[in-house]
Enzyme design. Structure first.
Site, short mmCIF file in Angstrom:
data_model
loop_
_atom_site.label_atom_id
_atom_site.label_comp_id
_atom_site.label_asym_id
_atom_site.label_seq_id
_atom_site.Cartn_x
_atom_site.Cartn_y
_atom_site.Cartn_z
N ASP A 244 9.13 -10.17 12.87
CA ASP A 244 9.82 -9.01 13.45
C ASP A 244 8.83 -8.11 14.19
O ASP A 244 9.13 -7.57 15.26
CB ASP A 244 10.54 -8.21 12.35
CG ASP A 244 11.49 -9.10 11.57
OD1 ASP A 244 12.40 -9.67 12.17
OD2 ASP A 244 11.30 -9.22 10.34
N HIS A 272 13.92 -8.08 6.35
CA HIS A 272 13.97 -9.02 7.48
C HIS A 272 15.44 -9.41 7.67
O HIS A 272 15.90 -10.46 7.24
CB HIS A 272 13.11 -10.24 7.12
CG HIS A 272 13.21 -11.35 8.12
ND1 HIS A 272 12.78 -11.22 9.43
CD2 HIS A 272 13.67 -12.63 8.02
CE1 HIS A 272 12.99 -12.35 10.07
NE2 HIS A 272 13.52 -13.22 9.24
#
Ligand code: NAD
Ligand code: LMR
Length: 376
Positions: A244, A272
């Site tokens: 990410d 996540h």
């Protein structure tokens, strides 16, 4: 006349001899009936004999795979003078080793680009019953790659064997989501894997093993793993949120019209998942606050955030499977960040136990700066 290689059981040397076709017969691999070491020569023969469909016998994971079962003295090996200055062997377990992500990762680990060119490694590959044959294929490719730093490879299906004494555990083996699914929906299937593997790590891994959980939902799985391994310090457990961070950096660079190495101080808050918050408020571009460089606040608040949150899902729709190569790269980045000092003034993201790190954060004892949290 060609070059042939004869496999001999653990303890003796690998013989490499110029052979004619007749001699090849004579040097067929000899194995004792009870030998459990798997070697590439055996694997090839199984396929030839049509035995490939038979469930393979469970290997003893402490024994090396194929060429890696050869015993040698690293320091005394005059052909590898470089090896005299090598560090002590680091043992790395990788679960889901026959999967998509591992297919990229293992070769990066073996090449030395992760731990350095003076760091020999042992790879302990954990697969499932279904993937065991593929795992042999992976090990065969590792053999054929002739990586000098890759000194041992073993494969197995029992985490209690595979995790024995490992210094790192990269826990990737888990089911990926399909199009339209949320990662959280995988918890029912994947959660138990991490409970079992946490117990196994607790029992047999190095007491200071570093664990990176990749299988989704990775934050919750990391928490499950950590809770099942009370003997291992909580600070050693990470959920992989580095992908990410990398995605967020890429989007900011794209918008600002700069190369992505100009983007720093990127934090990912939360899981996540699509609820994560990529922190553009503290991010920097060329050393300046991202908000000063990118004046389009609406884009930052809406499009940027949504793009990073949904990147994995969009990729699944396009590829028909989840990200693999970029995930492997982000695992490499995550490990490197943990083993090397963070550049002055920068930080990186990782999912960790907030309870542990909060206290450390205040004490300022850490040399590496973190911006991370672990959530269940
Ligand atoms: N955190 C992240 O940034 C991130 C990014 C991409 C993918 N993922 C997740 O990583 C996981 C793996 O993805 P992939 O693309 O490599 O999947 P894959 O299906 O290609 O490979 C998974 C492998 O794990 C094996 N496996 C299943 N259960 C196992 C067990 N108990 N022990 C050992 N091995 C086992 C399977 O047989 C398979 O070979 C998925 O859960 C995926 O959602 C996470
Ligand atoms: O999106 C997924 O399910 C895979 C991975 O977590 C990703 O972000 O690419």
């Amino acid at each position: 006349m060609g070059l042939s290689t004869a496999y001999s059981p653990a303890g003796s040397r690998l013989v490499t001899t110029p052979l004619g076709a007749g001699a090849a017969q004579l040097l067929r691999p000899r194995r004792t009936p009870l030998a459990t070491v798997r070697c590439s020569v055996d694997a090839a023969k199984q396929v030839q004999d049509g035995a490939a469909t038979v469930a393979p016998e469970k290997p003893a994971s402490r024994k090396g795979f194929g060429v890696f079962s050869t015993i040698y003295d690293l320091k005394a090996d005059s052909e590898h003078c470089k090896s005299k200055s090598w560090k002590k062997l680091v043992s790395i377990a990788v679960s889901g080793a026959a999967g998509m992500i591992s297919n990229h990762l293992l070769f990066k680990l073996a090449s030395g680009e992760v731990f350095g060119q003076d760091q020999p490694i042992a790879l302990k590959l954990l697969g499932s019953e279904r993937s065991f044959q593929a795992l042999e294929g992976v090990a065969m490719e590792l053999e054929d790659s002739l990586y000098p730093l890759l000194r041992e490879v073993s494969i197995g299906m029992d985490p209690y064997e595979v995790f024995e004494d490992v210094d790192w555990a990269l826990l990737i083996g888990a089911k990926p989501r399909g199009p339209g699914m949320e990662r959280a929906a995988l918890l029912d299937i994947n959660g138990q894997i991490y409970a079992d593997q946490g117990k196994a790590l607790n029992a047999v891994a190095s007491p200071n093993v570093k664990v990176i959980v990749v299988g989704n939902p990775c934050n919750t799985n990391a928490l499950i793993c950590m809770k099942n391994a009370p003997n291992i310090p909580a600070k050693n457990f990470h959920a992989l949120t580095r992908l990410d961070e990398n995605r967020a950096k890429c989007q900011l660079a794209l918008k600002a019209g700069v190369f992505y190495d100009k983007v720093s101080n990127m934090t990912i808050w939360g899981n996540h998942s699509t609820t994560q918050v990529p922190d553009f408020l503290n991010a920097k571009i060329d050393g300046r606050p991202a908000k000063e460089v990118i004046k389009d606040t609406k884009w930052l608040e809406e499009e940027f955030t949504l793009t990073v949150q949904n990147r994995g899902g969009v990729l699944i729709q396009k590829w028909g499977r989840s990200s693999a190569a970029s995930t492997a790269v982000s695992i490499v980045d995550a490990i490197r960040s943990l083993v090397t000092p963070t550049p002055e003034g920068d930080w990186f993201s990782s999912g960790v136990s907030l309870y542990y790190w909060k206290s450390l954060w205040h004490s300022r004892e850490h040399r590496v700066q973190y911006a991370m949290q672990i959530k269940g």
